[in-house]
Design a protein around this motif. Structure first.
Motif, mmCIF file in Angstrom:
data_model
loop_
_atom_site.group_PDB
_atom_site.id
_atom_site.type_symbol
_atom_site.label_atom_id
_atom_site.label_comp_id
_atom_site.label_asym_id
_atom_site.label_seq_id
_atom_site.Cartn_x
_atom_site.Cartn_y
_atom_site.Cartn_z
ATOM 1 N N PRO A 98 18.326 -1.534 8.326
ATOM 2 C CA PRO A 98 19.067 -2.608 8.975
ATOM 3 C C PRO A 98 20.542 -2.569 8.559
ATOM 4 O O PRO A 98 20.885 -1.981 7.531
ATOM 5 C CB PRO A 98 18.392 -3.886 8.477
ATOM 6 N N SER A 99 21.361 -3.202 9.357
ATOM 7 C CA SER A 99 22.799 -3.214 9.089
ATOM 8 C C SER A 99 23.074 -3.786 7.703
ATOM 9 O O SER A 99 22.429 -4.734 7.278
ATOM 10 C CB SER A 99 23.471 -4.048 10.164
ATOM 11 N N PRO A 100 24.008 -3.185 6.949
ATOM 12 C CA PRO A 100 24.200 -3.575 5.554
ATOM 13 C C PRO A 100 24.810 -4.971 5.403
ATOM 14 O O PRO A 100 24.652 -5.592 4.346
ATOM 15 C CB PRO A 100 25.154 -2.516 5.009
ATOM 16 N N THR A 140 26.147 5.450 7.422
ATOM 17 C CA THR A 140 25.936 5.218 8.851
ATOM 18 C C THR A 140 26.560 6.350 9.652
ATOM 19 O O THR A 140 27.725 6.688 9.445
ATOM 20 C CB THR A 140 26.599 3.908 9.317
ATOM 21 N N ALA A 141 25.768 6.932 10.541
ATOM 22 C CA ALA A 141 26.307 7.924 11.476
ATOM 23 C C ALA A 141 26.248 7.335 12.873
ATOM 24 O O ALA A 141 25.166 6.988 13.359
ATOM 25 C CB ALA A 141 25.504 9.212 11.407
ATOM 26 N N ALA A 184 20.392 5.419 -0.728
ATOM 27 C CA ALA A 184 19.473 4.281 -0.651
ATOM 28 C C ALA A 184 19.238 3.837 0.790
ATOM 29 O O ALA A 184 18.107 3.611 1.203
ATOM 30 C CB ALA A 184 20.022 3.129 -1.486
ATOM 31 N N ALA A 185 20.294 3.689 1.564
ATOM 32 C CA ALA A 185 20.117 3.183 2.934
ATOM 33 C C ALA A 185 20.899 4.055 3.910
ATOM 34 O O ALA A 185 22.082 4.335 3.699
ATOM 35 C CB ALA A 185 20.604 1.747 3.024
ATOM 36 N N THR A 186 20.209 4.507 4.957
ATOM 37 C CA THR A 186 20.895 5.303 5.988
ATOM 38 C C THR A 186 20.500 4.785 7.364
ATOM 39 O O THR A 186 19.415 4.229 7.541
ATOM 40 C CB THR A 186 20.513 6.793 5.916
ATOM 41 N N ARG A 187 21.397 4.931 8.341
ATOM 42 C CA ARG A 187 21.052 4.540 9.706
ATOM 43 C C ARG A 187 21.841 5.372 10.693
ATOM 44 O O ARG A 187 22.868 5.961 10.343
ATOM 45 C CB ARG A 187 21.305 3.039 9.946
ATOM 46 N N THR A 188 21.322 5.442 11.912
ATOM 47 C CA THR A 188 22.044 6.134 12.974
ATOM 48 C C THR A 188 22.177 5.198 14.168
ATOM 49 O O THR A 188 21.310 4.352 14.417
ATOM 50 C CB THR A 188 21.296 7.398 13.448
ATOM 51 N N LEU A 189 23.270 5.360 14.881
ATOM 52 C CA LEU A 189 23.432 4.691 16.169
ATOM 53 C C LEU A 189 23.902 5.772 17.131
ATOM 54 O O LEU A 189 24.991 6.339 16.955
ATOM 55 C CB LEU A 189 24.462 3.565 16.069
ATOM 56 N N GLU A 190 23.050 6.095 18.089
ATOM 57 C CA GLU A 190 23.400 7.183 19.009
ATOM 58 C C GLU A 190 23.738 6.631 20.387
ATOM 59 O O GLU A 190 23.003 5.802 20.927
ATOM 60 C CB GLU A 190 22.238 8.180 19.122
#
Ligand code: FES
Ligand code: FES
Lengths: 698, 160
Positions: free
Chosen positions: A275-277, A412-413, A467-473
């Motif tokens: 989830p968003s930090p 975040t990528a 610890a926390a990673t996310r992608t938004l494509e």
């Protein structure tokens, strides 16, 4: 457990059989195009059977003759075909051993096999695979119980067997392009300038003035010129280009050549990961990287042949799979798949979905309208650059949060790109046919764990302990025909991520190697990175901004594939000169070390070329860069020496190597250039203008 | 207008009916039935179609067949055979200098032209001589090494 490809094609005799002339026939559904897959799979088979390597005969790929393994893509041949053929051979070995034991009245465990012959207590028994072939029925499914050889007993695997396909390529005839059939006719298609264009008129008399003996085929906007020779077809085509009037040609906006323009086009969003930090007082760093549209740039423009006789269509192709070609031809022609036979021949390296699917479809469409003679379609250079799918442009906006001890804790990528496999299962000719409707968007592909598959997400998250990673494509409706190119989004994502890691290290005043090792707990990864550092002399890297630079980068492909670290040494003034490249790779079990190094190095050189030189330019009605002058690639005089080391080569599992070295080498070059300049280039290719720009903006 | 054109192809006298303005490459691959020279660009930009014309390296795609009348043309088929490979072919096999192989026959011909005029070229000289040849698979280093190996073997007396 039975490997997936064997379960899908369970009859053992489709994979292996013994021929009366003392050869072992093996078949698999992967296409050889110079990556050495046929040789590697033959090594696996020879080892598991304990048959002489020289006795193996690899069946030429054709529908009906080989197992259906879909497309030869994603460097998955070794990972998927390898276990299938290995398991098939183990099953066959067990069946024959049981038969031999029956004949000899002994226990199967008492028998051994050497060079295809059965031994008992080390002594010949007079029995071998061939003498028993009559009594073992291989038209059966695997049991899943046959034991596999343990890695320590492998003898052919791990050896530098020379490539089976190479000799023909050094002595003249080897390629589909060289195939000559009796009564062959040569054809060229007058392409629509853009997919919506309609043919208003064609001055046929003008074409006939250029070539007296030309058969002009016009069906809606599909126009073909059919002649007795290639030279005539070329002349007729050139005349037809001048003599045709089109309507509804759409101009391409040249500014769409720049990846930044991706943000201006309509897109669909897909979010995944943590989830968003939310707001925090952690240090936050952001940077944006881009890669333009790229061409596969196959050295030979694609070719294909087709013949339609007695309701049966035969297609000759050098594409990535005979069964997918049959499905494509069936869809476009309306013929039943059973009425179509597809035969594979060698082609120039394709590196993904290039133009290879198209000329055979052109030829098939002509052949059906002109039954009898075989039709050959040879694309021109301009066709391959102009109408084959391109690899998508990408824009990567990366954001990192560092904790109080400068550790990377949140990543975040955000990625903008067009679909990486968008043009799969389509042909450029389709839009010229009557009744053409734009195909619906392909169904969402899912990963084995049920998550959404997207080529744009490969390597989007670097393989460190974060610890926390996310992608938004953001998946963009593509302005140009685009499809898979070696590693899909993997290479660009690794270029971005590993450039970014260097920027983070610099921001916190740490050595880039030490910064990486501090967040890499995987022992295999640490071994690779440490070895690479020793190979390239990292300890003596020297000061920044001297015009000479050393950079490195690391990646575990797709988080679970081969582990690769690359380094680059460069000199930069008005241009980037590559001085040396290094690669350390843990690709697990290595079937053919020399072949593995050839693949890794080829990937490095191609990616170095992407990094320094390549960009597809849009304009006119589509692609504007249609010659090698418009689309330069790295040349002999620009090639640096390359050093490669393989680690952990006797592991149990083999990993694909065809597309794992690109991303790391691109980032290594980027990091070396930044070290040399004291300023960073984030937009590819790293041309003279980009160097100047980077120096000006610091 | 079709006319009869005579030339020496890989050591043999041949004659062919063609338009004098047809590209040498099309005539080689078509009526003359040799496939070593390959079509890559048709614009003298890639080297796939390289042939020797009276010993000099040329892009067959950018040459009219009329211009080779009476001359000696050599394609990669003229180098050697699987049974009797030219030292260049033997060295390319030994070092596995190739992937897809599409570039190789043009490069072999270019390398032969180089070794004919320089028996001991260094890496930079080989790279310079082959610079107009493109290889998309990235096999350049192996090719450079194979040419150097062949040169050494030939200096040591390997029959070419
Ligand atoms: S085909 Fe002649 S140089 Fe490219
Ligand atoms: S080996 Fe494929 S182009 Fe050179």
């Amino acid at each position: 457990m039975i490997p997936a490809m064997l379960a899908a094609n369970p009859r053992l005799d489709r994979w292996v059989s013994f021929e009366p002339d003392g050869r072992v026939r093996i078949a698999f559904g992967r296409m050889e195009y110079g990556q050495g897959i046929a040789t590697a799979l033959a090594q696996i088979a020879a080892d598991e059977l304990d048959a002489p390597f020289a006795s193996l005969r690899v069946v030429p790929a054709a529908t009906g003759d080989i197992p259906d393994e879909g497309l030869t893509v994603g460097s998955m041949s070794i990972e998927f075909s390898g276990p299938a053929i290995r398991a098939a051979c183990a099953e066959v070995r067990a069946l024959f051993t049981a038969a031999a034991a029956g004949r000899l009245g002994c226990d199967a465990a008492e028998l051994d096999i050497r060079d295809g012959a059965f031994l008992k207590g080390g002594q010949p028994t007079g029995l071998d695979y061939w003498s028993l072939a009559g009594e073992v029925d291989l038209a059966r499914a695997p049991t899943g119980d046959a034991p596999l050889k343990t890695p320590d007993r492998l003898r052919v695997v791990g050896r530098n067997e020379p490539r089976l396909d190479l000799p023909a390529k050094l002595f003249g005839e080897a390629f589909l392009h060289d195939l000559s059939l009796p009564g062959l006719r040569h054809a060229r298609v007058l392409r629509q300038p853009s997919p919506q264009a309609r043919l208003v008129s064609l001055d046929e008399a003008a074409v006939r003035r250029a070539v007296g003996d030309v058969d002009i085929l016009i069906d809606h906007a599909f126009v073909a010129l059919i002649c007795a020779t290639e030279a005539e077809a070329a002349r007729a085509h050139a005349a037809a280009e001048r003599a045709a009037r089109w309507d509804g040609v759409r101009d391409m906006d040249p500014t769409l050549s720049e990846p930044a323009a991706l943000k201006t086009l309509p897109y669909e969003d897909f979010a995944a990961g943590a989830p968003s930090p939310g707001p925090s007082n952690r240090r936050r760093i952001t940077a944006t990287y881009t890669k333009p549209f790229l061409s596969h740039g196959s050295l030979g423009p694609s070719a294909g042949l087709a013949q339609f006789q007695d309701g049966k269509l035969t297609i000759w192709t050098h594409n990535q799979g005979v069964y997918p070609m049959r499905a494509l031809a069936a869809r476009i022609t309306g013929l039943e798949p059973q009425a179509i036979e597809v035969i594979h021949g060698q082609g120039p390296g394709c590196y993904g979905h290039n133009g290879a699917d198209d000329p055979p479809i052109d030829a098939a469409l002509i052949a059906i309208r002109r039954p009898g003679a075989p039709i050959r379609v040879q694309w021109r250079r301009e066709d391959e650059f102009g109408f084959a799918p391109v690899g998508t442009a990408m824009l990567m906006e990366l954001t990192a949060e560092l904790d109080a001890s400068d550790r990377l804790v949140d990543y975040t990528a955000e990625i903008w790109n067009t679909p990486h496999t968008g043009a799969r299962g389509t042909a450029v000719a389709e839009s010229a046919l009557p009744g053409y409707v734009t195909p619906p968007k392909p169904a969402q592909r899912l990963m084995p764990d049920g998550s959404r598959f997207s080529g744009g997400l490969l390597n989007a998250t670097p393989s460190y302990d974060i610890a926390a990673t996310r992608t938004l494509e953001h998946v963009i409706e593509t302005p140009i025909r685009s499809s898979s190119l070696r590693s899909l989004g993997g290479a660009a994502n690794t270029f971005a991520a590993e450039s970014f890691i260097d920027e983070l290290a610099e921001a916190v005043g740490q050595d880039p190697l030490a910064y990486r090792l501090a967040m890499l707990s995987d022992p295999r990864g640490r071994a690779v990175l440490t070895r690479l550092a020793a190979m390239c002399g990292w300890a003596d890297r020297g000061a920044a901004a001297t015009g000479r630079g050393l950079g490195l980068a690391y990646d575990r492909h797709r988080g679970r594939g081969a582990i690769v670290a690359c380094a680059a040494q460069v000199e930069v003034d008005t241009e980037v000169r590559l001085k040396r490249l290094w690669c350390a790779c843990d690709g697990g079990l290595i079937i053919n070390p020399d072949g593995a190094k050839n693949q890794l190095e080829g990937g490095m050189i191609m990616a170095a070329s992407w990094t320094l030189k390549e960009q597809v330019k849009l304009g006119g009605a589509g692609v504007a860069s249609v010659t090698w002058d418009d689309y330069p690639i790295l040349r002999f005089s620009e090639i640096p020496p390359v050093e490669i080391e393989l680690l952990n080569t006797r592991d149990t599992r083999a990993l694909g190597l065809g597309e794992v070295s690109q991303g790391p080498v691109m980032a290594a070059i980027g990091n070396a250039v930044a070290h040399a300049l004291g300023a960073r280039i984030r937009d590819l290719p790293m041309t003279r203008e980009k160097i100047v720009q980077a120096l000006l903006t610091g | 207008m079709q006319r009869k054109i005579e030339l020496i192809l890989n050591g043999h006298a041949v004659s062919v009916e063609a338009e004098a303005t047809d590209s040498l490459l099309d005539v080689l691959r078509g009526p003359l039935g040799v496939s070593g020279a390959r079509f890559g660009c048709g614009m003298a930009q890639c080297g796939s179609c390289a042939v020797l014309v009276d010993g000099e390296e040329k892009a067959a795609c950018a040459m009219e067949v009329g211009a080779v009348a009476g001359k000696a043309v050599m394609t990669s088929e003229g180098l050697g055979t699987p049974e009797r490979p030219h030292p260049l072919q033997a060295a390319f096999l030994e070092l596995q200098a190739g992937q897809c192989g599409y570039c190789l026959s043009g490069i072999l011909v270019g390398a032969k032209a180089l070794l004919d005029r320089n028996a001991d070229p260094n890496r930079a000289e080989i790279a310079q001589a082959l610079d107009w040849h493109l290889c998309r698979c990235g096999v350049h280093n192996r090719i450079l090494e194979a040419v150097a190996l062949a040169a050494r073997r030939m200096r040591e007396g390997a029959p070419a």
